[in-house]
Design a protein around this motif. Structure first.
Motif, PDB file in Angstrom:
ATOM      1  N   GLU A  47       9.213  21.256  77.150  1.00  0.00           N
ATOM      2  CA  GLU A  47       8.423  21.030  75.936  1.00  0.00           C
ATOM      3  C   GLU A  47       7.655  19.720  76.050  1.00  0.00           C
ATOM      4  N   GLY A 155       9.429  15.479  58.186  1.00  0.00           N
ATOM      5  CA  GLY A 155      10.416  16.562  58.130  1.00  0.00           C
ATOM      6  C   GLY A 155      11.833  16.023  58.190  1.00  0.00           C
ATOM      7  N   ALA A 156      12.005  14.929  58.922  1.00  0.00           N
ATOM      8  CA  ALA A 156      13.334  14.350  59.093  1.00  0.00           C
ATOM      9  C   ALA A 156      13.868  13.755  57.802  1.00  0.00           C
ATOM     10  N   GLY A 186       5.886  20.097  59.767  1.00  0.00           N
ATOM     11  CA  GLY A 186       7.099  20.245  60.566  1.00  0.00           C
ATOM     12  C   GLY A 186       6.937  21.526  61.365  1.00  0.00           C
ATOM     13  N   ILE A 187       6.519  21.398  62.600  1.00  0.00           N
ATOM     14  CA  ILE A 187       6.025  22.522  63.409  1.00  0.00           C
ATOM     15  C   ILE A 187       4.971  23.267  62.587  1.00  0.00           C
ATOM     16  N   SER A 188       5.346  24.410  61.982  1.00  0.00           N
ATOM     17  CA  SER A 188       4.356  25.226  61.257  1.00  0.00           C
ATOM     18  C   SER A 188       4.489  25.102  59.746  1.00  0.00           C
ATOM     19  N   VAL A 189       5.467  24.329  59.289  1.00  0.00           N
ATOM     20  CA  VAL A 189       5.774  24.331  57.857  1.00  0.00           C
ATOM     21  C   VAL A 189       5.215  23.068  57.204  1.00  0.00           C
ATOM     22  N   GLU A 193       5.692  22.445  51.150  1.00  0.00           N
ATOM     23  CA  GLU A 193       6.454  23.678  50.915  1.00  0.00           C
ATOM     24  C   GLU A 193       7.957  23.441  50.894  1.00  0.00           C
ATOM     25  N   VAL A 194       8.394  22.369  51.555  1.00  0.00           N
ATOM     26  CA  VAL A 194       9.836  22.224  51.779  1.00  0.00           C
ATOM     27  C   VAL A 194      10.381  20.867  51.341  1.00  0.00           C
ATOM     28  N   PHE A 253       3.826  21.298  69.854  1.00  0.00           N
ATOM     29  CA  PHE A 253       4.043  21.081  71.280  1.00  0.00           C
ATOM     30  C   PHE A 253       2.914  21.744  72.048  1.00  0.00           C
ATOM     31  N   ASP A 256       1.185  25.414  71.514  1.00  0.00           N
ATOM     32  CA  ASP A 256       1.174  25.804  70.104  1.00  0.00           C
ATOM     33  C   ASP A 256      -0.251  26.221  69.724  1.00  0.00           C
ATOM     34  N   TYR A 260      -1.268  28.384  61.992  1.00  0.00           N
ATOM     35  CA  TYR A 260      -0.826  28.092  60.624  1.00  0.00           C
ATOM     36  C   TYR A 260      -1.711  27.063  59.925  1.00  0.00           C
TER      37      TYR A 260
END
Lengths: 327, 338
Positions: A47, A155-156, A186-189, A193-194, A253, A256, A260
């Motif tokens: 990666e 994200g963390a 956070g990658i695709s998010v 949303e979270v 990465f 990718d 999204y």
């Protein structure tokens, strides 16, 4: 707090080193991976999380640190490592998996550890926070100078480790600064949303420490706020939480497809690329374009030298895989 | 492979997993999926592709990076009548959330004297071989299988992948579903072609706790799971060139462990080699060998052998990692030494 002329130029040059380094890695990473993209092949396998666009955070913070201070970093660590002064040649060689790398090829790009400048990172989200507290505690217990900075992504800030570490830092009044690089993905998010809050700086209140949010991926603003927080930590006044709006100009990465992303987002981010923006500001402040050109050339030469060193280095014997489990 | 259907519908493991979840979600409204990047992205390893589009974000929930939170939440939902399928993106990430897994998910049934159940699936990716280094390449089969209270399965091919997922969702117990990245059918991971096999469209289950003899032989038994099965099959081909007949057992499940199939095979061949990509010590390979020797050591014509990952963290550099990983040549060499 404003950077001196030397600090401004260091920040600019270090951002350029970091960007040129990532561009070189990106190019080499793709060697041997066409036409079919297979992560396992080529001179740089595995990666690869590039930091293009996030340089201002690393330099704005690390401008206030020296080798004695501690940085714990993320799975996307190159800009942070470069700004902290990790040996560029050994870091490049590590990414190539060579014997001359920081760990002789055992760790790889997500696991760069350089005790010479008190730098480490982890591929596990949120895991920079606890070790920064521990290092800060160690300095306190040993009555030694130094502060710890934990870098993490937005994200963390949803991980338990983050909240537990902030509580520790607050409860024990530790000389530590938590710096969130909010690249909004956070990658695709998407963060929105979270995450229960729009901005993570508000979470500082829960741990009785100052919280700051810095918009605009601006190295000067980051320098200012981080400088105050680090000075505060050095004076024994305790921890600070800072969230910085930054831009992930690369994918999560390599490989990718970033489907999204909303249409046009990437283009808009590239238009706000912090490196040309800082160059413009330096010129507006009276720096000669030629002197900046020189810094850029010097940065390129450093990167080229590190990459050549990595390419020309030997692989360790494969049996080295079995050593260094214990000291 | 034996026991394969005769139709010509070849699926990757990733698609087979997604299809099983899709069919179970269609027939059972209590089934829902959650994890990181499992929504519109379709899962980092492709195993939830299409679910978000069909079922929407209530039932296909992207989570924050909060494994302790959402895996514990799955335990609570499962005990309250839902059937969550929850993804731990890489098994290596178990470190941040193992309390939810082994102190809650695995024990609540027992703590209730069987009065409560935890019908959930924890799916997680395993395995290396593509230089993702020590925090993204482990198998940890033995770690999970060691702890009582959770079933553990790991498919070697798409047919089993679909049937095991369906069985896991319908099971009233927690099932840890470990899928090997190198078998997923994702080209970017350098996928093993042998994992993409004929897979029926209609729903079916593969029994959890039942191993499969995937190649019959008489001279030596090669036991493995997931990627280990493919290494064993390739080694069996090489041994056959020299007239040696190897039987290959695909464990399919680690918990419950089908000891009988292994014992019966070794009773026939008299020789045992265990192939395991997990660490050498205290793991699946030791358990299989103990199973055979405890049962009847006199059936063995030679000391059993194991081809495993040495007891070191997974190294990043490609040549170092490949040096450590099991492969067909190492299995053949182990046989030669017997």
């Amino acid at each position: 707090m404003k950077p001196t002329k030397e600090q401004s130029l260091w920040m600019y040059e270090t951002m350029v080193v970091s960007r040129r380094f990532e561009e070189a890695i990106e190019k080499i990473y793709l060697e041997g991976k066409t036409p079919a993209f297979n992560m396992a092949s080529g001179p740089i396998p595995g990666e690869m999380h590039l930091s293009n666009g996030q340089e201002p955070v690393a330099v704005g913070v690390c401008a206030h640190l020296d080798a004695n201070d501690i940085v714990t970093a993320t799975h996307r660590p190159h800009h942070q490592a470069i700004a902290k002064g990790v040996d560029l040649k050994k870091m490049a060689a590590e990414i190539f998996g060579k014997s001359t790398g920081l760990s002789g090829g055992r760790g790889g790009h997500m696991h760069l550890i350089d005790p010479a400048v008190n730098f480490s990172c982890s591929g596990i989200i949120g895991e920079s926070c606890g070790p920064a507290c521990g290092a800060a505690l160690s300095r306190k217990m040993q009555n030694k100078p130094g502060v710890a900075v934990a870098f993490l992504g937005e994200g963390a800030a949803n991980q338990g480790a983050f909240h537990e570490a902030l509580n520790l830092a607050g409860a024990w009044n530790l000389p530590v600064v938590f710096v969130i690089e909010d690249n909004s993905w956070g990658i695709s998010v998407p963060k929105s949303e979270v995450t229960a809050v729009a901005r993570n700086d508000v979470r500082a209140a829960g741990y009785d420490m100052p919280g700051h949010y810095i918009p605009g991926n601006d190295p000067y603003a980051i320098f200012n706020i981080a400088g105050e927080a680090i000075a505060r930590a050095r004076e024994g006044k305790g921890p600070t939480l800072i969230e910085v709006e930054t831009y992930r100009l690369a994918g999560h990465f390599m490989g990718d497809a970033e489907q999204y992303r909303p249409k046009g987002e990437k283009e808009a981010l590239f238009a706000k690329d912090p490196i040309p923006k800082m160059r413009e500001r330096l010129i507006a402040e009276g720096h000669a374009a030629e002197s900046l050109d020189m810094l850029e050339k010097r940065a390129e030469a450093r990167v080229a030298e590190a990459i050549s060193f990595a390419r020309d280095s030997e692989y360790a014997p494969e049996t080295d895989a079995l050593t260094a489990v214990f000291v | 492979m034996l026991d394969q259907p005769t139709n010509e519908r070849r699926l990757t493991i990733a698609r087979a997993m997604a299809e099983a979840m899709q069919q179970e979600m269609q027939r059972d409204p209590t089934v829902f999926v959650m994890g990181e990047d499992i929504g519109g992205f379709g899962g980092i390893f492709g195993n939830t592709r299409g679910l978000f589009e069909e079922f929407g974000k209530e039932r296909v929930r992207d989570t924050p990076i909060s494994e302790t939170g959402f895996i514990s939440a799955a335990v609570g939902a499962a005990m309250d009548g839902m059937r969550p399928v929850v993804e731990l993106m890489f098994v290596d990430f178990f470190g941040v959330c193992f309390d939810a897994i082994y102190n809650q998910m695995a024990k609540n049934t027992y703590f209730s004297g069987g009065n409560a159940s935890v019908p959930m699936v924890l799916m997680t990716s395993t395995g290396g071989g593509y230089s993702d280094a020590g925090q993204h390449s482990q198998c940890l089969y033995g770690t999970f299988a060691h702890l009582p209270g959770m079933k553990v399965v790991s498919p070697s091919n798409a047919y089993d992948a679909k049937g095991l997922m369906t069985a896991a969702i319908r099971d009233d117990n927690p099932v840890v579903y470990m899928f090997h990245k190198g078998l997923q059918g994702m080209g970017w991971l350098g996928t093993e072609a042998g994992a993409t096999v004929n897979t029926p469209e209609e729903e079916y289950t593969v029994e959890i706790g039942k191993a499969k003899v995937v190649r019959k032989g008489t001279d030596v038994t090669l036991v493995g799971l997931a990627m280990g099965v493919h290494n064993a099959l390739k080694a069996a081909d090489k041994l056959a060139e020299d007239g040696i007949s190897a039987e290959v057992v695909d464990l399919v499940s680690l918990v419950p462990l089908d000891r009988e199939t292994v014992i019966n095979s070794v009773a026939k061949t008299g020789r045992l080699i265990v192939v395991d990509e997990d660490y050498h010590s205290y793991g699946v390979s030791g358990e299989i060998i103990a199973t055979v020797t405890e049962h009847d050591i006199s059936k063995l014509k030679a000391s059993p052998a194991r081809v495993t990952f040495p007891d070191v963290p997974i190294p990043y550099a490609r040549h170092m990692e490949q040096f450590c990983l099991p492969n067909p040549d190492k299995i053949v060499a182990a046989y030669r030494k017997m």
